[in-house]
Scaffold this motif. Structure first.
Motif, mmCIF file in Angstrom:
data_model
loop_
_atom_site.group_PDB
_atom_site.id
_atom_site.type_symbol
_atom_site.label_atom_id
_atom_site.label_comp_id
_atom_site.label_asym_id
_atom_site.label_seq_id
_atom_site.Cartn_x
_atom_site.Cartn_y
_atom_site.Cartn_z
ATOM 1 N N HIS A 114 23.247 -38.735 8.413
ATOM 2 C CA HIS A 114 22.751 -39.262 6.940
ATOM 3 C C HIS A 114 21.320 -39.478 7.059
ATOM 4 N N GLU A 115 20.701 -38.520 6.262
ATOM 5 C CA GLU A 115 18.925 -38.396 6.187
ATOM 6 C C GLU A 115 18.235 -39.548 5.504
ATOM 7 N N ILE A 116 17.110 -39.719 6.295
ATOM 8 C CA ILE A 116 16.093 -40.603 5.619
ATOM 9 C C ILE A 116 14.907 -40.116 6.044
ATOM 10 N N TYR A 117 13.716 -40.447 5.430
ATOM 11 C CA TYR A 117 12.205 -40.274 5.515
ATOM 12 C C TYR A 117 11.576 -41.683 5.749
ATOM 13 N N LEU A 118 10.642 -41.279 6.694
ATOM 14 C CA LEU A 118 9.723 -42.921 7.059
ATOM 15 C C LEU A 118 8.309 -42.769 6.696
ATOM 16 N N ILE A 161 16.280 -39.270 11.120
ATOM 17 C CA ILE A 161 15.072 -39.498 10.450
ATOM 18 C C ILE A 161 14.294 -37.925 10.612
ATOM 19 N N VAL A 162 14.146 -37.463 9.485
ATOM 20 C CA VAL A 162 13.874 -36.171 9.162
ATOM 21 C C VAL A 162 12.379 -36.036 9.662
ATOM 22 N N ASP A 163 11.544 -36.757 9.381
ATOM 23 C CA ASP A 163 9.915 -36.740 9.548
ATOM 24 C C ASP A 163 9.873 -37.746 10.700
ATOM 25 N N GLY A 164 10.872 -37.853 11.700
ATOM 26 C CA GLY A 164 10.763 -38.840 12.620
ATOM 27 C C GLY A 164 9.671 -38.913 13.623
ATOM 28 N N CYS A 165 9.013 -37.723 13.974
ATOM 29 C CA CYS A 165 7.807 -37.779 14.971
ATOM 30 C C CYS A 165 6.679 -37.877 13.826
ATOM 31 N N ASP A 166 6.523 -37.430 12.630
ATOM 32 C CA ASP A 166 5.430 -37.861 11.958
ATOM 33 C C ASP A 166 5.364 -39.331 11.702
ATOM 34 N N ALA A 167 6.643 -39.859 11.431
ATOM 35 C CA ALA A 167 6.577 -41.431 11.210
ATOM 36 C C ALA A 167 6.193 -42.063 12.331
ATOM 37 N N PHE A 168 6.511 -41.727 13.583
ATOM 38 C CA PHE A 168 6.127 -42.322 14.761
ATOM 39 C C PHE A 168 4.488 -42.313 14.953
ATOM 40 N N VAL A 175 8.298 -47.631 11.701
ATOM 41 C CA VAL A 175 9.572 -46.871 12.553
ATOM 42 C C VAL A 175 10.368 -48.090 13.130
ATOM 43 N N PHE A 176 9.712 -48.964 14.125
ATOM 44 C CA PHE A 176 10.399 -50.003 14.657
ATOM 45 C C PHE A 176 10.966 -51.021 13.880
ATOM 46 N N SER A 177 10.338 -51.309 12.720
ATOM 47 C CA SER A 177 11.448 -51.998 11.795
ATOM 48 C C SER A 177 12.534 -51.441 11.181
ATOM 49 N N VAL A 178 12.453 -50.204 11.121
ATOM 50 C CA VAL A 178 13.777 -49.545 10.594
ATOM 51 C C VAL A 178 14.883 -49.542 11.700
ATOM 52 N N LEU A 179 14.198 -49.172 12.939
ATOM 53 C CA LEU A 179 15.114 -49.240 13.770
ATOM 54 C C LEU A 179 15.697 -50.424 14.274
ATOM 55 N N ASN A 180 15.040 -51.706 14.302
ATOM 56 C CA ASN A 180 15.588 -52.836 14.545
ATOM 57 C C ASN A 180 16.709 -53.203 13.494
ATOM 58 N N ALA A 210 10.482 -45.257 23.211
ATOM 59 C CA ALA A 210 10.390 -46.398 22.241
ATOM 60 C C ALA A 210 11.676 -46.821 21.532
ATOM 61 N N ALA A 211 12.227 -45.569 20.750
ATOM 62 C CA ALA A 211 13.504 -46.073 20.021
ATOM 63 C C ALA A 211 14.572 -46.501 21.052
ATOM 64 N N ARG A 212 14.595 -45.882 22.111
ATOM 65 C CA ARG A 212 15.515 -46.427 22.883
ATOM 66 C C ARG A 212 15.593 -48.080 23.111
ATOM 67 N N VAL A 213 14.374 -48.512 23.248
ATOM 68 C CA VAL A 213 14.102 -50.190 23.350
ATOM 69 C C VAL A 213 15.032 -50.740 22.273
ATOM 70 N N PHE A 214 14.723 -50.233 20.972
ATOM 71 C CA PHE A 214 15.561 -50.697 19.932
ATOM 72 C C PHE A 214 16.957 -50.543 19.748
ATOM 73 N N LEU A 215 17.296 -49.273 20.313
ATOM 74 C CA LEU A 215 18.641 -48.949 20.256
ATOM 75 C C LEU A 215 19.324 -48.696 21.605
ATOM 76 N N PRO A 216 19.845 -49.879 22.092
ATOM 77 C CA PRO A 216 20.595 -49.902 23.416
ATOM 78 C C PRO A 216 21.885 -48.856 23.454
ATOM 79 N N PRO A 217 22.278 -48.530 24.582
ATOM 80 C CA PRO A 217 23.720 -48.134 24.516
ATOM 81 C C PRO A 217 24.602 -49.147 24.060
ATOM 82 N N PRO A 218 25.900 -48.946 23.257
ATOM 83 C CA PRO A 218 26.300 -47.289 23.119
ATOM 84 C C PRO A 218 25.730 -46.508 21.947
#
Length: 409
Positions: A114-118, A161-168, A175-180, A210-218
């Protein structure tokens, strides 16, 4: 090395979509119907069937025909995905699903990327950040309420996140707010793209960490890397080492631009480091299947000098370069369904390589050719170059002429 050996990567194959996007021709409905069972037989349990969030949604693509055919002929779509984009939620709470969401529901595809742009450029003309924050939870809720997932479960939703690296790079705080936000929603995980292939591996690794800090397993983190600057496979490895669970991409190298970190290459490189979970795949079919799919999409051969999957990747110009099964970090072609062949390069080719190429051309075994003749062929190639004669000895006719010149009268 231990991390790469132990990981069981979460892979989504996109050979039915990623490769045709950048191909000269693409795939027909008949092609896709023939390819899908081959991907399943190879070992992929997650397969993307196509894209539904394309421009001009009122003008169907082959992807639409393909998904409708699978639905209408009751062909199992368990483990299948399609690309969708978000619907829009208004400030008053009303929600309008996008055409791609409605198609996903109608076609019976159980899961979605499911695609988004940031980034500012990515969001321009689509939505602002406030609208995205309203619409993302509403879209996810709509999917869970209206799409039947695998075996009747909830759909697996990966937010790409189609433009994920650009957004970071532009605004990590955004990005952190969206991941949270996403961490508290009923999704499978998040995917991060380098959609032009321009970010360095250590940058990709930092973004994943950085994304992993906000998105712990699973919760899952996947990546998709294009080949714009030549970093793509290194970037995927760096992502895995920094907490990514896997990747999505096609089995062949061909992709939307000039190539991408293909699953064929990733699987081969994990075999290289000794990952036992790669035995889940039919490795003896990796090279022929990946090459065959790219040839189908392009209607021309795979580029000879493509690493791992190209014709020259395992055509030896010099015996010293032969990879060995028992040597650290080597990957013999037989491990992925290939075999060694030989290529004459007049500056370096040694007697064993010349004998191997002669065997390919003549059908005689390599030991049929006398060592003295092979050495004389080397001498003649050197003399020809010194005399200014530039000859492609790898061509069968030129090779046999050289052989005759070197043979005793």
């Amino acid at each position: 090395m231990d991390a790469l050996r132990s990981i069981r990567p979460y892979l989504i194959d996109l050979s039915l979509r990623e490769n045709p996007v950048g191909a000269r021709i693409g795939q027909t409905l008949a092609d896709k119907l023939a390819i899908l069972p081959r991907l399943r037989a190879f070992g992929f349990s997650n397969i993307l069937l196509g894209t539904l969030d394309y421009a001009l949604p009122d003008e169907p693509e082959v992807d639409d025909d393909f998904m409708l055919y699978l639905r209408d002929h009751q062909i199992d779509m368990c483990g299948c995905f399609a690309f969708t984009d978000i619907g829009i939620a208004q400030p008053d709470g009303s929600f309008t699903p996008s055409p791609s969401l409605l198609k996903l529901q109608a076609y019976g595809v159980p899961n979605t990327l499911h695609e988004i742009y940031l980034s500012k450029a990515g969001m321009r003309g689509q939505y602002d950040l406030a609208t995205l924050f309203r619409s993302l939870p509403a879209s996810i809720q709509w999917l869970n309420d209206n799409v039947r997932g695998d075996a009747g479960a909830k759909p697996r939703i990966l937010i790409n996140i189609v433009d994920g690296c650009d957004a970071f790079a532009e605004s990590p705080e955004t990005v952190f707010s969206v991941l949270n936000l996403l961490a508290g929603l009923p999704i499978e995980g998040v995917s991060i793209e380098d959609d032009r292939g321009t970010y360095l591996p250590f940058q990709v690794g930092a973004y994943v960490a950085a994304a992993r800090v906000f998105l712990p397993p699973p919760l899952k983190i996947l990546v998709h890397m294009h080949a714009g600057a030549g970093f793509e496979n290194a970037s995927v490895i760096e992502a895995l080492l920094n907490g990514a669970d896997g990747a999505w991409g096609g089995l062949p190298k061909r992709a939307a631009i000039i190539g991408h970190a293909s699953l064929g290459e990733l699987i081969a490189n994990l075999v290289r480091v000794g990952n036992p979970h790669m035995q889940d795949y039919q490795l003896d079919q990796l090279l022929p299947l990946a090459s065959g799919l790219q040839t189908l999409d392009e209607n021309e051969p795979v580029p000879d000098d493509l690493p791992i999957l190209g014709r020259n990747a395992y055509r030896l110009p010099l015996s010293f370069f032969r990879q060995q099964a028992d040597r650290f970090m080597d990957l013999v072609p037989e491990a992925i369904g290939g075999e060694y062949r030989y290529r004459i390069c007049p500056v370096v080719s040694d007697p064993a390589v010349i004998a191997g190429r002669l065997a390919e051309v003549t059908g005689h075994p390599a030991d049929f050719f006398p060592v003295e003749v092979l050495q004389q062929m080397i001498r003649l190639m050197r003399r020809d170059l010194r005399a200014g004669r530039r000859i492609v000895y790898d061509d069968p006719e030129s090779l046999m002429e050289l052989f005759e010149r070197a043979s005793p009268a």
